[in-house]
Scaffold this active site. Structure first.
Site, PDB file in Angstrom:
ATOM      1  N   THR A  56       0.913  17.590  14.217  1.00  0.00           N
ATOM      2  CA  THR A  56       1.764  17.734  15.397  1.00  0.00           C
ATOM      3  C   THR A  56       2.521  16.430  15.630  1.00  0.00           C
ATOM      4  OG1 THR A  56       0.264  19.355  16.327  1.00  0.00           O
ATOM      5  CG2 THR A  56       1.758  18.263  17.875  1.00  0.00           C
ATOM      6  N   CYS A  90      -1.702  -9.691   8.249  1.00  0.00           N
ATOM      7  CA  CYS A  90      -2.714  -8.915   7.535  1.00  0.00           C
ATOM      8  C   CYS A  90      -3.617  -9.815   6.713  1.00  0.00           C
ATOM      9  CB  CYS A  90      -2.053  -7.904   6.623  1.00  0.00           C
ATOM     10  SG  CYS A  90      -0.703  -7.041   7.425  1.00  0.00           S
TER      11      CYS A  90
END
Ligand SMILES: *Cc1c(COP(=O)(O)O)cnc(C)c1O
Length: 399
Positions: free
Chosen positions: A238, A326
């Protein structure tokens, strides 16, 4: 205490105008766009419009060339895995560069483990790929080339249009991770001659958790996520309606204000670079002096740890980054700096400051005011600085 945010390459705040556009879709306009009723149909239309806006902003031929994803990382994974799986009958070689974001680099490594042949082209001292190296690496087994548009750590902008043209002539599919460039510098998929392009909303003052992949019409792609028929059967789940609305709004705002932001931010960047180079000893600029993102400054302070600098700046209310968000937290120096031929010690001393549209000259002046005492203090504690202090012969970068 002052709070100065100089980490825009990691993420940006949501623009208030974007927030305003998003809110109704977290509230009363909550319907599932796949529902048949009018509530659903209204949101289906909203997604359709957002897709058209994004397609237009990057010069895509058709809205259907845009697939919404959950992040820039997902867009990168989808491009690489989707093409690898769809074109496996053509060959098995994938070519990328040594300075890619982990979302590309690690996916390529995983594909290599799964049997693909991976070729990694080098970069020069400034962190730029030579198109000739890339062309020389091509074989009749090459199915995909993936080279980032601009690097998230050192900000260098790659010659994507040149590479794109050469690859198009040879009929080789070309993906670019444009997460750092979309909304920061002009990005047009036709001018770049790319077949696939990744972007992420939170890097251009949109919300987190929404990205997009441009896939040129006619290019086949095997989905990463199966389920419902969303995104023309290419990405089930969705839709993140609020996120998608926010991304479209953020990109149209960013592009409408692109020139003025580029001019102002790159002037501040140059002011910071000039002052760092003239104000400190044993400091090196990482990345190309000119072919870099408007907001990117990446320095190595020799004989210092980037992490200690970062923590000391944090104590002064300044948010910076050592290497990429990161890789910070790990002790491995950045693979990007190492690929540029910078030795471990100097790579460890790197500090990334990334400016954004709210950055002011006062903030840069405050940084320049507090930095000398931090550097002096840390160097006083550094055993290498006080003993040998010899120039590193393996990395003689431009100063
Ligand atoms: C931030 C970034 C990504 C990852 O995007 P997310 O939306 O945070 O997953 C990928 N590539 C580059 C170059 C980036 O800067």
């Amino acid at each position: 205490m002052k709070r100065i945010y100089l980490d825009h390459a990691a993420t940006t705040p949501v623009d208030p105008r974007v927030l305003e556009a998003i809110l109704p879709y977290l509230g009363e306009h909550f319907a599932n766009p796949s529902s048949i009723h009018s509530f659903g149909r209204e949101n289906r239309k909203v997604i359709k419009d957002a897709r058209a806006v994004i397609a237009g902003e990057i010069g895509a031929a058709e809205p259907s060339e845009i697939i919404f994803t959950g992040s820039g990382s997902e867009s990168d994974n989808m491009a690489l895995r989707g093409i690898a799986a769809a074109y496996r009958n053509r060959g098995n070689q994938i070519i990328t560069s040594a300075i890619e974001h982990h979302a590309v680099y690690d996916t390529c490594k995983a594909l290599e483990k799964e049997g693909f042949e991976l070729t990694i082209v080098p970069v020069n001292r400034e962190g730029i790929v030579n198109p000739d190296d890339l062309i020389n690496a091509l074989t009749n087994r090459t199915i995909l080339v993936s080279i980032m548009h601009a690097n998230n750590e050192v900000g260098t902008i790659q010659p994507i249009a040149t590479i794109g043209k050469l690859l198009r002539e040879r009929n080789i599919l070309f993906h670019t991770d444009a997460v750092q460039t979309v909304g920061s510098i002009p990005v047009n998929v036709k001018e770049l001659s790319v077949d696939l392009l990744s972007m992420s909303a939170h890097k251009f003052y949109g919300p987190k958790g929404v990205g997009a992949l441009y896939v040129r019409k006619g290019v086949k792609l095997v989905p990463l996520i199966y389920g419902g028929g969303q995104e023309h059967n290419r990405r089930a789940g969705t839709e993140n309606v609020a996120g998608i609305v926010g991304m479209a709004k953020a990109l149209s705002l960013a592009n409408s204000e692109l020139e003025q932001n580029m001019t102002r931010i790159s002037a501040l960047r140059d002011y910071l670079i000039d002052n760092l180079l003239s104000g400190f000893e044993h400091v090196r600029l990482n990345g190309d002096r000119n072919r870099r993102l408007p907001g990117n400054v990446n320095f190595s302070f020799e004989f210092l740890e980037g992490e200690s600098l970062l923590l000391n700046l944090d104590l002064k209310g300044i948010a910076a980054s050592s290497g990429s968000a990161c890789t910070s937290g790990s002790l491995e120096p950045s693979h990007v700096l190492l690929a540029m031929g910078i030795c471990h010690e100097i790579a460890h001393g790197s500090l990334r400051l990334t400016l954004g549209k709210s950055t002011t000259k006062e903030e840069i002046d405050y940084l320049l005011e507090v930095l000398p005492e931090i550097v002096t203090k840390l160097r006083a504690m550094s055993p290498i600085y006080n003993s040998e202090r010899k120039e590193c012969s393996t990395c003689t970068l431009t100063r």
